[in-house]
Scaffold this motif. Structure first.
Motif, PDB file in Angstrom:
ATOM      1  N   THR A  34       0.819  -1.213   0.000  1.00  0.00           N
ATOM      2  CA  THR A  34       0.000   0.000   0.000  1.00  0.00           C
ATOM      3  C   THR A  34       0.847   1.254   0.000  1.00  0.00           C
ATOM      4  O   THR A  34       1.811   1.376   0.764  1.00  0.00           O
ATOM      5  CB  THR A  34      -0.937   0.006   1.226  1.00  0.00           C
ATOM      6  N   TYR A 190      -1.789  -0.788  -3.825  1.00  0.00           N
ATOM      7  CA  TYR A 190      -3.052  -0.194  -3.379  1.00  0.00           C
ATOM      8  C   TYR A 190      -2.777   1.225  -2.903  1.00  0.00           C
ATOM      9  O   TYR A 190      -1.855   1.451  -2.112  1.00  0.00           O
ATOM     10  CB  TYR A 190      -3.573  -1.053  -2.230  1.00  0.00           C
ATOM     11  N   THR A 192      -4.200   4.634  -0.974  1.00  0.00           N
ATOM     12  CA  THR A 192      -5.233   5.179  -0.100  1.00  0.00           C
ATOM     13  C   THR A 192      -4.639   6.300   0.757  1.00  0.00           C
ATOM     14  O   THR A 192      -3.429   6.376   0.944  1.00  0.00           O
ATOM     15  CB  THR A 192      -5.842   4.087   0.810  1.00  0.00           C
ATOM     16  N   ALA A 198      -5.391   1.137   5.279  1.00  0.00           N
ATOM     17  CA  ALA A 198      -4.058   0.623   4.941  1.00  0.00           C
ATOM     18  C   ALA A 198      -3.597  -0.416   5.949  1.00  0.00           C
ATOM     19  O   ALA A 198      -3.044  -1.458   5.588  1.00  0.00           O
ATOM     20  CB  ALA A 198      -3.061   1.776   4.871  1.00  0.00           C
ATOM     21  N   SER A 202      -2.896  -4.382   4.354  1.00  0.00           N
ATOM     22  CA  SER A 202      -1.551  -4.430   3.788  1.00  0.00           C
ATOM     23  C   SER A 202      -0.634  -5.475   4.400  1.00  0.00           C
ATOM     24  O   SER A 202      -0.670  -5.730   5.603  1.00  0.00           O
ATOM     25  CB  SER A 202      -0.873  -3.055   3.940  1.00  0.00           C
ATOM     26  N   ILE A 205       3.433  -1.290   4.083  1.00  0.00           N
ATOM     27  CA  ILE A 205       2.952   0.050   3.754  1.00  0.00           C
ATOM     28  C   ILE A 205       4.148   0.960   3.502  1.00  0.00           C
ATOM     29  O   ILE A 205       5.133   0.910   4.244  1.00  0.00           O
ATOM     30  CB  ILE A 205       2.119   0.635   4.912  1.00  0.00           C
TER      31      ILE A 205
END
Length: 367
Positions: A34, A190, A192, A198, A202, A205
């Motif tokens: 993420t 991903y 966000t 998250a 995830s 991250i």
């Protein structure tokens, strides 16, 4: 299906403005990765560079060992899920999911089989003959997800896919997305700005600010030992207070308000900065405060409270005048506004930073 994504010294410019300066990161095969950060931090720009929608002004992006800088988006074998769903209003659920397979010139029996399988995975078999206008937002998002992964892409890219859903549906869908990603095993990137989202989905991250990764790690690592004050304040809730770090007899003692001090067991100060006394910033999450029963510690006054079931959130004014937030297990009787309490901290949990808030002296948070 599924690849390792290697990004080396990647640069993105708009004219003379550098949006992403020499960013490097490796995303593992099958990982749910993420990109998290505030608006304008470069996360969507980076996603679009991986997709091939944005140009690259420096560095490289590779899928496994193949550099894809000059590969057209349509030939990168990626699936994309957008914030707006972008499903075709004139096609049924089944027709939407089959669209990409038809473009790949698959036979009708093969398409039917793949559509049937993916409908089961995303749990919308009962809606296969409906038109999009007759679907809820969550159902439409499942259609978009099914359409993206039915083509068996090497990489799945998702740009703020849940931001148009209400709060409860976001929670339901984030759980569904994580389960589906695990089942199909696609390398997923991903995007966000929602930290809770998250944290929930995830494997790792990357917290971004101004095109730079501030901290790269698992949700647990980033929450417990954020690399700097920006990350500490962006991930979850925290209180940032000024304090003094003393080094005496081989140990570090943190001096907070009103003479309250604690020995901090896990401090690592670089030799270049090592002094007997350092001005520092301290991140104390609401649950890292302890109410003192012996009236020692930091004096605070209850301002108001929010009952959240198992826990109660209190907002207090410290003796210094600083507003702070604490979380305590709910009791039968809530503390009243104006009531005086005393606070201590959990010394092994809090994070201590240099005076600029850029370097974590606590634990081993690293980029």
């Amino acid at each position: 299906m599924s690849v390792t994504i290697s990004i080396q010294d990647l640069v993105k410019k708009y004219g003379e403005t550098v949006v992403i300066p020499e960013l490097s990161v490796e995303i593992q095969k099958g990982e749910f990765f993420t990109l998290l950060g505030p608006s304008g931090c470069g996360k969507t720009t980076l996603l679009r560079m991986i997709a091939g929608f944005n140009s690259i002004e420096g560095g490289s992006i590779s899928f496994n060992d193949k550099v894809i800088n000059n590969v057209e988006p349509g030939k990168r074998n990626i699936g994309m899920v957008f914030q707006s769903y972008a499903i075709f209003p004139h096609l049924t659920v089944k027709g939407n999911i089959a669209f990409g397979l038809q473009n790949r010139k698959m036979s009708k029996p093969e398409i039917a089989e793949k559509v049937k399988d993916i409908l089961k995975v995303v749990q919308i078999e009962q809606f296969q003959d409906r038109m999009p206008k007759n679907l809820s937002g969550g159902q439409q998002q499942r259609v978009a997800l099914a359409r993206a992964i039915v083509i068996r892409p090497d990489v799945l890219l998702m740009d703020e896919p849940l931001s148009n859903l209400d709060a409860k549906l976001r929670i339901d869908m984030r759980n569904a997305i994580k389960e589906i990603q695990r089942e199909v095993g696609i390398t997923t990137v991903y995007v966000t700005h929602d930290q809770e989202e998250a944290m929930a989905v995830s494997d790792r991250i990357a917290v971004m600010k101004s095109g730079i990764i501030q901290h790269l790690g698992t949700p647990q690592e980033i929450y417990q030992r954020p690399a700097n004050v920006f990350v500490a304040t962006f991930i979850g809730r925290t209180n940032i207070v000024d304090a003094t770090l003393k080094h005496e007899q081989g140990q570090y003692t943190l001096q907070l308000e009103q003479g309250y001090q604690e020995i901090i067991p896990n401090v690592r100060v670089p030799k270049a900065e090592a002094k007997s006394s350092l001005a520092v910033k301290v991140s104390i999450r609401p649950e890292e405060f302890i109410m003192s029963e012996d009236q020692t510690g930091i004096q605070a006054t209850i301002v108001h409270s929010v009952f959240l079931g198992q826990h109660t959130q209190y907002f207090v004014d410290l003796a210094s005048g600083q507003r702070a937030e604490i979380t305590q297990e709910s009791q039968t009787q809530l503390l009243s506004p104006g009531q005086t309490i005393y606070l201590k901290v959990k010394p092994d949990k809090i994070n201590v930073y240099d005076a600029k808030g850029e370097l974590n002296y606590t634990g081993s948070a690293q980029l």
